[in-house]
Write an enzyme that holds these catalytic residues in place. Structure first.
Site, PDB file in Angstrom:
ATOM      1  N   ASP A 159      91.826  46.097  79.693  1.00 54.63           N
ATOM      2  CA  ASP A 159      90.945  45.249  78.897  1.00 54.63           C
ATOM      3  C   ASP A 159      90.763  45.819  77.496  1.00 54.63           C
ATOM      4  O   ASP A 159      90.937  45.120  76.495  1.00 54.63           O
ATOM      5  CB  ASP A 159      89.603  45.130  79.624  1.00 54.63           C
ATOM      6  CG  ASP A 159      88.723  44.048  79.039  1.00 54.63           C
ATOM      7  OD1 ASP A 159      89.249  42.970  78.714  1.00 54.63           O
ATOM      8  OD2 ASP A 159      87.510  44.275  78.901  1.00 54.63           O
ATOM      9  N   ASP A 203      87.307  37.782  82.460  1.00 52.91           N
ATOM     10  CA  ASP A 203      87.801  38.791  83.407  1.00 52.91           C
ATOM     11  C   ASP A 203      86.706  39.758  83.827  1.00 52.91           C
ATOM     12  O   ASP A 203      86.683  40.229  84.968  1.00 52.91           O
ATOM     13  CB  ASP A 203      89.045  39.510  82.877  1.00 52.91           C
ATOM     14  CG  ASP A 203      88.784  40.340  81.630  1.00 52.91           C
ATOM     15  OD1 ASP A 203      87.630  40.549  81.265  1.00 52.91           O
ATOM     16  OD2 ASP A 203      89.775  40.783  81.016  1.00 52.91           O
ATOM     17  N   GLY A 204      85.758  40.029  82.921  1.00 50.24           N
ATOM     18  CA  GLY A 204      84.624  40.872  83.280  1.00 50.24           C
ATOM     19  C   GLY A 204      83.745  40.204  84.320  1.00 50.24           C
ATOM     20  O   GLY A 204      83.275  40.850  85.278  1.00 50.24           O
ATOM     21  N   ARG A 214      83.090  41.430  88.423  1.00 51.22           N
ATOM     22  CA  ARG A 214      81.791  41.596  89.092  1.00 51.22           C
ATOM     23  C   ARG A 214      81.646  40.602  90.245  1.00 51.22           C
ATOM     24  O   ARG A 214      81.127  40.953  91.309  1.00 51.22           O
ATOM     25  CB  ARG A 214      80.654  41.417  88.074  1.00 51.22           C
ATOM     26  CG  ARG A 214      80.610  42.511  87.011  1.00 51.22           C
ATOM     27  CD  ARG A 214      79.401  42.363  86.102  1.00 51.22           C
ATOM     28  NE  ARG A 214      79.450  41.139  85.309  1.00 51.22           N
ATOM     29  CZ  ARG A 214      80.056  41.050  84.127  1.00 51.22           C
ATOM     30  NH1 ARG A 214      80.671  42.100  83.616  1.00 51.22           N
ATOM     31  NH2 ARG A 214      80.051  39.919  83.446  1.00 51.22           N
ATOM     32  N   ASP A 256      92.232  44.400  73.903  1.00 51.15           N
ATOM     33  CA  ASP A 256      91.298  44.065  72.812  1.00 51.15           C
ATOM     34  C   ASP A 256      91.687  44.772  71.524  1.00 51.15           C
ATOM     35  O   ASP A 256      91.769  44.159  70.460  1.00 51.15           O
ATOM     36  CB  ASP A 256      89.875  44.476  73.193  1.00 51.15           C
ATOM     37  CG  ASP A 256      89.273  43.586  74.252  1.00 51.15           C
ATOM     38  OD1 ASP A 256      89.799  42.476  74.467  1.00 51.15           O
ATOM     39  OD2 ASP A 256      88.268  43.989  74.869  1.00 51.15           O
ATOM     40  N   SER A 285      87.883  47.868  88.398  1.00 48.62           N
ATOM     41  CA  SER A 285      88.851  48.963  88.519  1.00 48.62           C
ATOM     42  C   SER A 285      88.990  49.687  87.184  1.00 48.62           C
ATOM     43  O   SER A 285      88.810  49.093  86.120  1.00 48.62           O
ATOM     44  CB  SER A 285      90.222  48.434  88.965  1.00 48.62           C
ATOM     45  OG  SER A 285      90.782  47.580  87.975  1.00 48.62           O
ATOM     46  N   ASP A 308      88.421  37.614  77.683  1.00 50.63           N
ATOM     47  CA  ASP A 308      87.887  38.972  77.800  1.00 50.63           C
ATOM     48  C   ASP A 308      86.562  38.960  78.560  1.00 50.63           C
ATOM     49  O   ASP A 308      86.278  39.853  79.366  1.00 50.63           O
ATOM     50  CB  ASP A 308      87.705  39.567  76.398  1.00 50.63           C
ATOM     51  CG  ASP A 308      87.180  40.988  76.454  1.00 50.63           C
ATOM     52  OD1 ASP A 308      87.429  41.676  77.461  1.00 50.63           O
ATOM     53  OD2 ASP A 308      86.532  41.413  75.482  1.00 50.63           O
TER      54      ASP A 308
END
Length: 233
Positions: free
Chosen positions: A82, A64-65, A69, A86, A75, A61
């Protein structure tokens, strides 16, 4: 007279839907869904493999963030994927725990709070025209602002929740455990596990409090939106 004007840059080619679906962070999101599907399919037959797969998915999690960036691949679809991943992952784990511990209603209540709090927050975000549900700079609640304003603090609370739930699942010996007895028995024994549970409990408690604040704050936004809409007419 020489033409000194700079040539106009060529417009960037328009991205297609497929290219957005194939963003690196979104591919990581699909892998997370797959890992969680396998994890829950074997949760009662192999607790350790389940826990490892679930926790790796949880760590992804943050990955991917970072990728979003790093590669400029942020997107709306990715953000929704996401959050849905979660919420569903945590919800499934809480349902599993409700079948292992008594009273199971405790975990179902936590599930309801988690889903409703985040859904209301997302909805209120769209109503106010914000780009992120984490934008709470205008909030008057210091804990709410501290939670979303400090990545490390938010990470600690989120990790605490998931670690606590995984530990509770791992240490359950049967499918009719008393939640209070197991927690008290673990905390009374001086061990690395008891320290980890104590640290996780604090972060878990903060996150539940933030969920309550978030739900009330988001509900207020929805009510105020209706009031202002009526006044305009």
């Amino acid at each position: 007279m020489a033409n000194t004007s700079k040539p106009r840059p060529k417009p960037r080619p328009k991205e297609g839907k497929l290219s957005v679906y194939l963003y690196i962070p979104n591919i990581i999101g699909y892998v997370r869904v797959l890992m969680n599907s396998v994890a829950f399919a074997i949760c009662f037959s192999d607790k350790w493999v389940f826990s490892i797969l679930y926790f790796i998915s949880f760590v992804c999690d943050a990955v991917d963030g970072w990728c979003a960036r790093k590669f400029n691949q942020v997107s709306t679809f990715g953000a929704v994927l996401d959050m849905v991943t979660d919420r569903i992952s945590t919800a499934c784990l809480l349902v599993v725990l409700s079948q292992v511990y008594r009273p199971g209603f405790v975990f179902l209540s936590l599930l309801a709070l988690d889903i409703s709090s985040h859904w209301l927050q997302m909805y209120s975000t769209f109503l106010t025209g914000k780009t992120s549900h984490k934008d709470v700079k205008d909030s008057t609640n210091w804990l709410f602002k501290a939670y979303y304003g400090n990545r490390m603090f938010m990470a600690y609370c989120c990790v605490s929740c998931e670690v606590l739930y995984i530990i509770l699942f791992l240490i359950a010996k049967s499918q009719s455990e008393s939640l209070v007895d197991v927690l008290l028995g673990t905390l009374q024994r001086v061990s690395p596990l008891s320290v980890l549970v104590a640290l996780s409990l604090f972060g878990w408690a903060v996150k539940q409090l933030v969920n309550v604040i978030q739900m009330k704050t988001a509900a207020d936004v929805c009510v105020l939106y209706d009031i202002e809409k009526k006044h305009k007419h």
